[in-house]
Scaffold this motif. Sequence first.
Motif, PDB file in Angstrom:
ATOM      1  N   LEU A  43      13.762 -31.034 -79.758  1.00 33.11           N
ATOM      2  CA  LEU A  43      12.626 -30.650 -80.312  1.00 33.11           C
ATOM      3  C   LEU A  43      12.447 -29.008 -79.894  1.00 33.11           C
ATOM      4  CD1 LEU A  43      10.498 -33.682 -79.240  1.00 33.11           C
ATOM      5  CD2 LEU A  43      10.798 -32.935 -81.623  1.00 33.11           C
ATOM      6  N   ALA A  44      12.798 -28.884 -78.933  1.00 32.74           N
ATOM      7  CA  ALA A  44      12.528 -27.386 -78.213  1.00 32.74           C
ATOM      8  C   ALA A  44      13.245 -26.501 -79.319  1.00 32.74           C
ATOM      9  CB  ALA A  44      12.693 -27.429 -77.006  1.00 32.74           C
ATOM     10  N   HIS A  45      14.441 -26.864 -79.456  1.00 35.57           N
ATOM     11  CA  HIS A  45      15.375 -25.738 -80.262  1.00 35.57           C
ATOM     12  C   HIS A  45      15.205 -25.788 -81.943  1.00 35.57           C
ATOM     13  CE1 HIS A  45      18.701 -24.594 -77.752  1.00 35.57           C
ATOM     14  NE2 HIS A  45      17.931 -25.385 -76.618  1.00 35.57           N
ATOM     15  N   GLY A  46      14.531 -27.050 -82.390  1.00 37.74           N
ATOM     16  CA  GLY A  46      14.551 -27.274 -83.812  1.00 37.74           C
ATOM     17  C   GLY A  46      13.031 -26.932 -84.256  1.00 37.74           C
ATOM     18  N   TRP A  47      12.155 -27.444 -83.310  1.00 40.86           N
ATOM     19  CA  TRP A  47      10.787 -27.284 -83.983  1.00 40.86           C
ATOM     20  C   TRP A  47       9.836 -26.705 -82.876  1.00 40.86           C
ATOM     21  CZ3 TRP A  47      14.258 -30.987 -84.735  1.00 40.86           C
ATOM     22  CH2 TRP A  47      14.565 -31.197 -85.707  1.00 40.86           C
ATOM     23  N   PRO A  48      10.289 -25.442 -82.420  1.00 40.41           N
ATOM     24  CA  PRO A  48       9.536 -25.016 -81.267  1.00 40.41           C
ATOM     25  C   PRO A  48       8.078 -24.506 -81.765  1.00 40.41           C
ATOM     26  CG  PRO A  48      10.675 -23.191 -82.436  1.00 40.41           C
ATOM     27  CD  PRO A  48      11.089 -24.729 -82.844  1.00 40.41           C
ATOM     28  N   GLY A  49       7.102 -24.782 -80.891  1.00 37.14           N
ATOM     29  CA  GLY A  49       5.619 -24.774 -81.433  1.00 37.14           C
ATOM     30  C   GLY A  49       5.055 -25.830 -81.929  1.00 37.14           C
ATOM     31  N   ASP A  50       5.699 -26.961 -82.279  1.00 31.38           N
ATOM     32  CA  ASP A  50       5.242 -28.059 -83.050  1.00 31.38           C
ATOM     33  C   ASP A  50       4.331 -28.965 -82.347  1.00 31.38           C
ATOM     34  OD1 ASP A  50       5.668 -29.796 -85.711  1.00 31.38           O
ATOM     35  OD2 ASP A  50       6.037 -31.076 -83.861  1.00 31.38           O
ATOM     36  N   ALA A  52       3.241 -32.069 -82.726  1.00 27.80           N
ATOM     37  CA  ALA A  52       3.704 -33.428 -82.595  1.00 27.80           C
ATOM     38  C   ALA A  52       4.885 -33.269 -81.565  1.00 27.80           C
ATOM     39  CB  ALA A  52       4.185 -34.022 -83.662  1.00 27.80           C
ATOM     40  N   GLY A  53       5.774 -32.386 -81.450  1.00 27.65           N
ATOM     41  CA  GLY A  53       6.777 -32.142 -80.571  1.00 27.65           C
ATOM     42  C   GLY A  53       6.620 -31.985 -79.124  1.00 27.65           C
ATOM     43  N   ARG A  54       5.439 -31.018 -79.094  1.00 17.47           N
ATOM     44  CA  ARG A  54       4.731 -30.906 -77.834  1.00 17.47           C
ATOM     45  C   ARG A  54       4.334 -32.082 -76.958  1.00 17.47           C
ATOM     46  NH1 ARG A  54      -0.646 -27.807 -76.292  1.00 17.47           N
ATOM     47  NH2 ARG A  54      -1.513 -29.862 -77.171  1.00 17.47           N
ATOM     48  N   SER A  55       3.444 -32.914 -77.898  1.00 17.62           N
ATOM     49  CA  SER A  55       2.923 -34.106 -77.528  1.00 17.62           C
ATOM     50  C   SER A  55       4.062 -35.141 -76.915  1.00 17.62           C
ATOM     51  CB  SER A  55       2.002 -34.641 -78.392  1.00 17.62           C
ATOM     52  OG  SER A  55       0.957 -33.944 -78.799  1.00 17.62           O
ATOM     53  N   THR A  56       4.999 -35.137 -77.609  1.00 17.96           N
ATOM     54  CA  THR A  56       6.149 -36.205 -77.324  1.00 17.96           C
ATOM     55  C   THR A  56       6.805 -35.631 -75.910  1.00 17.96           C
ATOM     56  OG1 THR A  56       6.503 -36.657 -79.351  1.00 17.96           O
ATOM     57  CG2 THR A  56       8.228 -36.955 -77.847  1.00 17.96           C
ATOM     58  N   VAL A  57       7.056 -34.335 -75.959  1.00 18.62           N
ATOM     59  CA  VAL A  57       7.517 -33.751 -74.750  1.00 18.62           C
ATOM     60  C   VAL A  57       6.730 -33.664 -73.440  1.00 18.62           C
ATOM     61  CG1 VAL A  57       8.922 -31.786 -73.836  1.00 18.62           C
ATOM     62  CG2 VAL A  57       9.216 -32.366 -75.950  1.00 18.62           C
ATOM     63  N   LEU A  58       5.634 -33.630 -73.678  1.00 15.58           N
ATOM     64  CA  LEU A  58       4.589 -34.003 -72.567  1.00 15.58           C
ATOM     65  C   LEU A  58       4.712 -35.348 -72.122  1.00 15.58           C
ATOM     66  CD1 LEU A  58       1.320 -31.621 -73.825  1.00 15.58           C
ATOM     67  CD2 LEU A  58       3.126 -31.289 -71.830  1.00 15.58           C
ATOM     68  N   ARG A  59       4.570 -36.285 -72.958  1.00 15.35           N
ATOM     69  CA  ARG A  59       4.533 -37.687 -72.436  1.00 15.35           C
ATOM     70  C   ARG A  59       6.098 -37.993 -71.853  1.00 15.35           C
ATOM     71  NH1 ARG A  59       4.662 -39.675 -77.243  1.00 15.35           N
ATOM     72  NH2 ARG A  59       6.779 -40.224 -77.277  1.00 15.35           N
ATOM     73  N   LEU A  60       7.194 -37.467 -72.240  1.00  9.97           N
ATOM     74  CA  LEU A  60       8.223 -37.364 -71.535  1.00  9.97           C
ATOM     75  C   LEU A  60       8.436 -36.809 -70.074  1.00  9.97           C
ATOM     76  CD1 LEU A  60      10.775 -37.008 -74.418  1.00  9.97           C
ATOM     77  CD2 LEU A  60      10.087 -39.335 -73.404  1.00  9.97           C
ATOM     78  N   ALA A  61       7.495 -36.013 -70.019  1.00  7.08           N
ATOM     79  CA  ALA A  61       7.465 -35.423 -68.673  1.00  7.08           C
ATOM     80  C   ALA A  61       6.762 -36.596 -67.441  1.00  7.08           C
ATOM     81  CB  ALA A  61       6.337 -34.423 -68.331  1.00  7.08           C
ATOM     82  N   GLU A  62       6.353 -37.655 -68.101  1.00  6.69           N
ATOM     83  CA  GLU A  62       5.884 -38.718 -67.020  1.00  6.69           C
ATOM     84  C   GLU A  62       6.947 -39.810 -67.477  1.00  6.69           C
ATOM     85  OE1 GLU A  62       1.825 -39.442 -68.007  1.00  6.69           O
ATOM     86  OE2 GLU A  62       1.351 -37.381 -67.226  1.00  6.69           O
ATOM     87  N   ASP A  63       8.125 -39.784 -67.988  1.00  2.00           N
ATOM     88  CA  ASP A  63       9.155 -40.866 -68.218  1.00  2.00           C
ATOM     89  C   ASP A  63       9.551 -41.299 -66.636  1.00  2.00           C
ATOM     90  OD1 ASP A  63      10.956 -41.780 -70.470  1.00  2.00           O
ATOM     91  OD2 ASP A  63      11.991 -41.873 -68.763  1.00  2.00           O
ATOM     92  N   ARG A  64       9.607 -42.776 -66.754  1.00  5.86           N
ATOM     93  CA  ARG A  64      10.145 -43.379 -65.461  1.00  5.86           C
ATOM     94  C   ARG A  64      11.463 -42.901 -64.935  1.00  5.86           C
ATOM     95  NH1 ARG A  64      10.656 -46.958 -69.469  1.00  5.86           N
ATOM     96  NH2 ARG A  64      12.501 -48.073 -69.765  1.00  5.86           N
ATOM     97  N   LYS A  65      12.345 -42.556 -65.909  1.00  6.41           N
ATOM     98  CA  LYS A  65      13.713 -41.940 -65.525  1.00  6.41           C
ATOM     99  C   LYS A  65      13.713 -40.676 -65.305  1.00  6.41           C
ATOM    100  CE  LYS A  65      15.710 -45.978 -65.829  1.00  6.41           C
ATOM    101  NZ  LYS A  65      16.475 -46.598 -64.764  1.00  6.41           N
ATOM    102  N   ALA A  66      14.469 -40.384 -64.010  1.00  9.44           N
ATOM    103  CA  ALA A  66      14.630 -39.103 -63.586  1.00  9.44           C
ATOM    104  C   ALA A  66      15.525 -38.153 -64.613  1.00  9.44           C
ATOM    105  CB  ALA A  66      15.286 -38.756 -62.431  1.00  9.44           C
ATOM    106  N   ILE A  67      16.537 -38.745 -65.311  1.00  3.23           N
ATOM    107  CA  ILE A  67      17.355 -38.086 -66.298  1.00  3.23           C
ATOM    108  C   ILE A  67      16.714 -37.509 -67.544  1.00  3.23           C
ATOM    109  CG2 ILE A  67      19.446 -39.307 -65.602  1.00  3.23           C
ATOM    110  CD1 ILE A  67      19.429 -40.987 -68.294  1.00  3.23           C
ATOM    111  N   VAL A  68      15.807 -38.191 -67.787  1.00  5.29           N
ATOM    112  CA  VAL A  68      14.667 -37.775 -69.042  1.00  5.29           C
ATOM    113  C   VAL A  68      13.502 -36.863 -68.591  1.00  5.29           C
ATOM    114  CG1 VAL A  68      13.035 -38.378 -70.513  1.00  5.29           C
ATOM    115  CG2 VAL A  68      14.628 -39.831 -69.937  1.00  5.29           C
TER     116      VAL A  68
END
Length: 280
Positions: A43-50, A52-68
Amino acid sequence: MSARSAVSAITGGWPGDPAARDAVLRLAEDREAIVREIAPTALAHGWPGDPAGRSTVLRLAEDRKAIVREIVPAALGRGWPGDPAARDAVLRLADDSHAGTRCGVASALAQGWPGDPAALRAVLESADDPEQQVRRAAASALAQGWPGDPAGHRAVLRLADDGRPQVRRFAATALARGWPDEPRTRVVVLGLADDPVPVVRRNAASALGQGWPGDAGALDVLLALARDREPEVRESAAVALVTGWPGDSAANHAVQRLGVDRVRAVRWATATALRKRGGT
């Protein structure tokens, strides 16, 4: 085709395309962490500034898995630099239990929020992290995002005396990049050129060439490093001498000797540096 290959193809072939973006957004919902962790970078490479992409990545910042989570800081710094919400998410990850995530925080803050006071405070704190990989990242980040900053300078000087050689070598490079005009910096890097660990001496040689080209004291040390027992140190000294002292007779003599060194890697590094300089 693997999920990673498919995403790479989508990102490279249809950057900015909403339908392609939606396909990547769906990956962020996958039950497998190894699939979810592909989404932030894509998302960062293909759609920077987007948004919806930002909201998704912000949610993944709280993912239960460290590799995410460990992928998120770099993605936010690349795709949404300067964004306050993205910065705050990266700052929260500075306290993550996973060292790999904390390591990415410093670099992301330097890339996405250079000069930001809150980001600087977080990176300064990471310079005291118990994990050496995080301290290494802090040294590089301080030089990248806050060159010339006095607090950053003090932190990297301290890291130059770290008990781990990998941290000391990163500190040598960072000092030359971020604070070459500070007298104390030069003294410390000259000292690292005498470090007992070869990889530190190697980085110190490169740092001297980068930070103090033409300096007589740096030249004396590099001439000694050009005779170092370790080939990797001689390689680094060769490149520094070629780039930093092109008209000096002593440097040229050392370079000629390194060009016929018994180790092929040293000869190759010397020849490559001369070609880049326009020599023979």
